[in-house]
Write a protein that holds these residues in place. Structure first.
Motif, PDB file in Angstrom:
ATOM      1  N   ALA A  68      39.846  26.981  21.583  1.00 43.26           N
ATOM      2  CA  ALA A  68      40.737  25.890  22.000  1.00 43.26           C
ATOM      3  C   ALA A  68      41.955  25.869  21.086  1.00 43.26           C
ATOM      4  O   ALA A  68      41.835  26.106  19.890  1.00 43.26           O
ATOM      5  CB  ALA A  68      39.998  24.560  21.917  1.00 43.26           C
ATOM      6  N   PRO A  69      43.129  25.611  21.660  1.00 37.56           N
ATOM      7  CA  PRO A  69      44.313  25.554  20.795  1.00 37.56           C
ATOM      8  C   PRO A  69      44.187  24.391  19.817  1.00 37.56           C
ATOM      9  O   PRO A  69      43.604  23.361  20.143  1.00 37.56           O
ATOM     10  CB  PRO A  69      45.465  25.323  21.788  1.00 37.56           C
ATOM     11  N   PRO A  70      44.702  24.558  18.611  1.00 32.46           N
ATOM     12  CA  PRO A  70      44.590  23.465  17.645  1.00 32.46           C
ATOM     13  C   PRO A  70      45.402  22.264  18.117  1.00 32.46           C
ATOM     14  O   PRO A  70      46.412  22.424  18.791  1.00 32.46           O
ATOM     15  CB  PRO A  70      45.181  24.065  16.354  1.00 32.46           C
ATOM     16  N   PRO A  71      44.949  21.055  17.784  1.00 34.60           N
ATOM     17  CA  PRO A  71      45.719  19.878  18.192  1.00 34.60           C
ATOM     18  C   PRO A  71      47.053  19.849  17.455  1.00 34.60           C
ATOM     19  O   PRO A  71      47.183  20.423  16.370  1.00 34.60           O
ATOM     20  CB  PRO A  71      44.832  18.704  17.762  1.00 34.60           C
ATOM     21  N   PRO A  72      48.053  19.199  18.039  1.00 34.56           N
ATOM     22  CA  PRO A  72      49.346  19.105  17.340  1.00 34.56           C
ATOM     23  C   PRO A  72      49.185  18.307  16.051  1.00 34.56           C
ATOM     24  O   PRO A  72      48.261  17.501  15.914  1.00 34.56           O
ATOM     25  CB  PRO A  72      50.245  18.378  18.345  1.00 34.56           C
ATOM     26  N   PRO A  73      50.074  18.510  15.099  1.00 37.95           N
ATOM     27  CA  PRO A  73      49.955  17.778  13.827  1.00 37.95           C
ATOM     28  C   PRO A  73      50.283  16.297  14.004  1.00 37.95           C
ATOM     29  O   PRO A  73      50.963  15.903  14.945  1.00 37.95           O
ATOM     30  CB  PRO A  73      50.994  18.466  12.943  1.00 37.95           C
ATOM     31  N   TYR A  74      49.771  15.494  13.081  1.00 31.65           N
ATOM     32  CA  TYR A  74      50.149  14.083  13.060  1.00 31.65           C
ATOM     33  C   TYR A  74      51.637  13.984  12.715  1.00 31.65           C
ATOM     34  O   TYR A  74      52.148  14.787  11.929  1.00 31.65           O
ATOM     35  CB  TYR A  74      49.325  13.318  12.018  1.00 31.65           C
ATOM     36  N   PRO A  75      52.347  13.014  13.273  1.00 31.25           N
ATOM     37  CA  PRO A  75      53.791  12.962  13.036  1.00 31.25           C
ATOM     38  C   PRO A  75      54.173  12.787  11.565  1.00 31.25           C
ATOM     39  O   PRO A  75      55.142  13.382  11.107  1.00 31.25           O
ATOM     40  CB  PRO A  75      54.268  11.795  13.906  1.00 31.25           C
ATOM     41  N   LEU A 101      66.586  12.586   9.078  1.00 31.60           N
ATOM     42  CA  LEU A 101      65.205  12.688   9.545  1.00 31.60           C
ATOM     43  C   LEU A 101      64.988  14.105  10.054  1.00 31.60           C
ATOM     44  O   LEU A 101      65.700  14.559  10.964  1.00 31.60           O
ATOM     45  CB  LEU A 101      64.928  11.663  10.641  1.00 31.60           C
ATOM     46  N   SER A 102      64.028  14.820   9.482  1.00 30.80           N
ATOM     47  CA  SER A 102      63.747  16.207   9.852  1.00 30.80           C
ATOM     48  C   SER A 102      62.344  16.322  10.411  1.00 30.80           C
ATOM     49  O   SER A 102      61.400  15.711   9.892  1.00 30.80           O
ATOM     50  CB  SER A 102      63.855  17.122   8.626  1.00 30.80           C
ATOM     51  N   VAL A 103      62.191  17.140  11.481  1.00 30.56           N
ATOM     52  CA  VAL A 103      60.881  17.445  12.054  1.00 30.56           C
ATOM     53  C   VAL A 103      60.630  18.931  11.815  1.00 30.56           C
ATOM     54  O   VAL A 103      61.343  19.776  12.343  1.00 30.56           O
ATOM     55  CB  VAL A 103      60.826  17.109  13.559  1.00 30.56           C
ATOM     56  N   ARG A 104      59.626  19.235  10.978  1.00 30.04           N
ATOM     57  CA  ARG A 104      59.391  20.626  10.577  1.00 30.04           C
ATOM     58  C   ARG A 104      58.707  21.462  11.647  1.00 30.04           C
ATOM     59  O   ARG A 104      58.991  22.653  11.795  1.00 30.04           O
ATOM     60  CB  ARG A 104      58.550  20.664   9.297  1.00 30.04           C
ATOM     61  N   SER A 105      57.761  20.893  12.390  1.00 28.86           N
ATOM     62  CA  SER A 105      56.997  21.678  13.371  1.00 28.86           C
ATOM     63  C   SER A 105      56.333  20.747  14.363  1.00 28.86           C
ATOM     64  O   SER A 105      56.449  19.530  14.256  1.00 28.86           O
ATOM     65  CB  SER A 105      55.933  22.534  12.647  1.00 28.86           C
ATOM     66  N   GLY A 106      55.615  21.359  15.320  1.00 33.51           N
ATOM     67  CA  GLY A 106      54.880  20.574  16.308  1.00 33.51           C
ATOM     68  C   GLY A 106      55.763  20.089  17.441  1.00 33.51           C
ATOM     69  O   GLY A 106      56.917  20.507  17.574  1.00 33.51           O
ATOM     70  N   PRO A 107      55.243  19.185  18.254  1.00 32.25           N
ATOM     71  CA  PRO A 107      56.017  18.652  19.382  1.00 32.25           C
ATOM     72  C   PRO A 107      57.119  17.712  18.899  1.00 32.25           C
ATOM     73  O   PRO A 107      57.137  17.316  17.736  1.00 32.25           O
ATOM     74  CB  PRO A 107      54.961  17.899  20.202  1.00 32.25           C
ATOM     75  N   PRO A 108      58.049  17.352  19.791  1.00 29.75           N
ATOM     76  CA  PRO A 108      59.096  16.392  19.404  1.00 29.75           C
ATOM     77  C   PRO A 108      58.495  15.087  18.894  1.00 29.75           C
ATOM     78  O   PRO A 108      57.413  14.673  19.311  1.00 29.75           O
ATOM     79  CB  PRO A 108      59.876  16.171  20.702  1.00 29.75           C
ATOM     80  N   VAL A 109      59.219  14.441  17.984  1.00 29.08           N
ATOM     81  CA  VAL A 109      58.769  13.174  17.393  1.00 29.08           C
ATOM     82  C   VAL A 109      59.768  12.090  17.783  1.00 29.08           C
ATOM     83  O   VAL A 109      60.978  12.283  17.681  1.00 29.08           O
ATOM     84  CB  VAL A 109      58.660  13.280  15.864  1.00 29.08           C
ATOM     85  N   THR A 110      59.240  10.970  18.241  1.00 29.41           N
ATOM     86  CA  THR A 110      60.074   9.824  18.611  1.00 29.41           C
ATOM     87  C   THR A 110      59.962   8.754  17.533  1.00 29.41           C
ATOM     88  O   THR A 110      58.857   8.386  17.126  1.00 29.41           O
ATOM     89  CB  THR A 110      59.631   9.240  19.969  1.00 29.41           C
ATOM     90  N   VAL A 164      59.082   3.335   8.967  1.00 30.26           N
ATOM     91  CA  VAL A 164      59.429   4.088  10.177  1.00 30.26           C
ATOM     92  C   VAL A 164      58.155   4.276  11.000  1.00 30.26           C
ATOM     93  O   VAL A 164      57.134   4.728  10.473  1.00 30.26           O
ATOM     94  CB  VAL A 164      60.033   5.466   9.824  1.00 30.26           C
ATOM     95  N   THR A 165      58.217   3.911  12.273  1.00 32.14           N
ATOM     96  CA  THR A 165      57.089   4.153  13.183  1.00 32.14           C
ATOM     97  C   THR A 165      57.408   5.387  14.006  1.00 32.14           C
ATOM     98  O   THR A 165      58.446   5.464  14.665  1.00 32.14           O
ATOM     99  CB  THR A 165      56.838   2.941  14.103  1.00 32.14           C
ATOM    100  N   LEU A 166      56.488   6.359  13.955  1.00 29.47           N
ATOM    101  CA  LEU A 166      56.678   7.668  14.583  1.00 29.47           C
ATOM    102  C   LEU A 166      55.637   7.883  15.670  1.00 29.47           C
ATOM    103  O   LEU A 166      54.489   7.443  15.544  1.00 29.47           O
ATOM    104  CB  LEU A 166      56.529   8.777  13.526  1.00 29.47           C
ATOM    105  N   ARG A 167      56.063   8.607  16.708  1.00 30.05           N
ATOM    106  CA  ARG A 167      55.125   8.916  17.804  1.00 30.05           C
ATOM    107  C   ARG A 167      55.337  10.357  18.240  1.00 30.05           C
ATOM    108  O   ARG A 167      56.465  10.809  18.409  1.00 30.05           O
ATOM    109  CB  ARG A 167      55.365   7.975  18.983  1.00 30.05           C
ATOM    110  N   ASN A 168      54.232  11.078  18.425  1.00 29.43           N
ATOM    111  CA  ASN A 168      54.279  12.373  19.115  1.00 29.43           C
ATOM    112  C   ASN A 168      53.075  12.436  20.037  1.00 29.43           C
ATOM    113  O   ASN A 168      52.398  11.423  20.255  1.00 29.43           O
ATOM    114  CB  ASN A 168      54.350  13.554  18.127  1.00 29.43           C
ATOM    115  N   THR A 169      52.780  13.614  20.590  1.00 33.54           N
ATOM    116  CA  THR A 169      51.674  13.714  21.552  1.00 33.54           C
ATOM    117  C   THR A 169      50.316  13.519  20.895  1.00 33.54           C
ATOM    118  O   THR A 169      49.326  13.327  21.584  1.00 33.54           O
ATOM    119  CB  THR A 169      51.703  15.077  22.264  1.00 33.54           C
ATOM    120  N   ARG A 170      50.250  13.560  19.572  1.00 34.04           N
ATOM    121  CA  ARG A 170      48.967  13.393  18.866  1.00 34.04           C
ATOM    122  C   ARG A 170      48.674  11.940  18.525  1.00 34.04           C
ATOM    123  O   ARG A 170      47.548  11.479  18.655  1.00 34.04           O
ATOM    124  CB  ARG A 170      48.997  14.234  17.585  1.00 34.04           C
TER     125      ARG A 170
END
Length: 200
Positions: A68-75, A101-110, A164-170
């Motif tokens: 199974a693919p690994p889950p995306p990282p926590y934001p 604000l920088s996002v290093r990896s994973g899905p987009p972060v809101t 800061v409150t962050l949201r991604n697919t995880r």
């Protein structure tokens, strides 16, 4: 009519001749018959084996399973917020500053919310939340703090932070980012300018 004997056909009927009876299809003979029988046995044996294996689950278990693919990282594990500088022109009673604000990896972060912990200040941002930042990219955010009550504004700032409150697919996570000593000094100077001796 007396006596016992074969039943005779009635009027308008006739006895069926042996020549009219349907015959089973002729079976192959000789070498052709042996090949037919061998193939038939092979097909039936294979079908029976497959039915047994499918019923036991062996066919499914013997296939290699794709991991199974690994889950995306926590934001909060992939987002950095860094203080850049004070931004002039905020107006009377306000202090504006820029963060990156920088996002290093994973899905987009809101970013769903920006907040600060002090009662005497309100906060706005440009862009206004919610806004999204893609992976492997950074976004400059202008944050403006406006003094509403000098009596409740912070004094003796040590390491002020930004919530800061962050949201991604995880997940959705709230995190406090300490913006460092330059931010603390710039904010203290701005509060001193607005509130005079009431804020230290």
């Amino acid at each position: 009519m007396t006596g016992i004997g074969p039943v005779e056909p009635g009027e308008g009927t006739r006895a069926q001749d042996a020549a009219d009876a349907p015959r089973p299809p002729a079976r192959p003979r000789g070498r052709l018959a042996r090949r037919y029988a061998d193939r038939r046995r092979t097909v039936l044996a294979t079908a029976a084996a497959l039915a047994v294996l499918a019923g036991s689950g062996y066919l499914y278990a013997s296939r290699p399973r794709q991991p199974a693919p690994p889950p995306p990282p926590y934001p909060v594990h992939v987002v950095d917020v860094a203080y850049l500088e004070a931004v002039p022109g905020a107006g009377t009673g306000a202090f504006s500053f820029a963060v990156l604000l920088s996002v290093r990896s994973g899905p987009p972060v809101t970013v769903t919310r920006l907040a600060q912990p002090y009662e005497g200040l309100t906060i706005t941002s440009s862009p206004a939340a919610p806004f999204q930042t893609k992976s492997h990219s950074a976004r400059k955010i202008i944050v403006t703090l406006r003094v509403t009550e000098c009596e409740k504004a912070p004094r003796n700032l040590g390491l002020p932070f930004l919530d800061v409150t962050l949201r991604n697919t995880r997940a959705i996570q709230a995190h406090s980012y300490i913006l460092g000593s330059r931010y603390a000094q710039d904010l203290s100077e701005a509060l001193q300018a607005v509130c005079g001796n009431e804020s230290g």
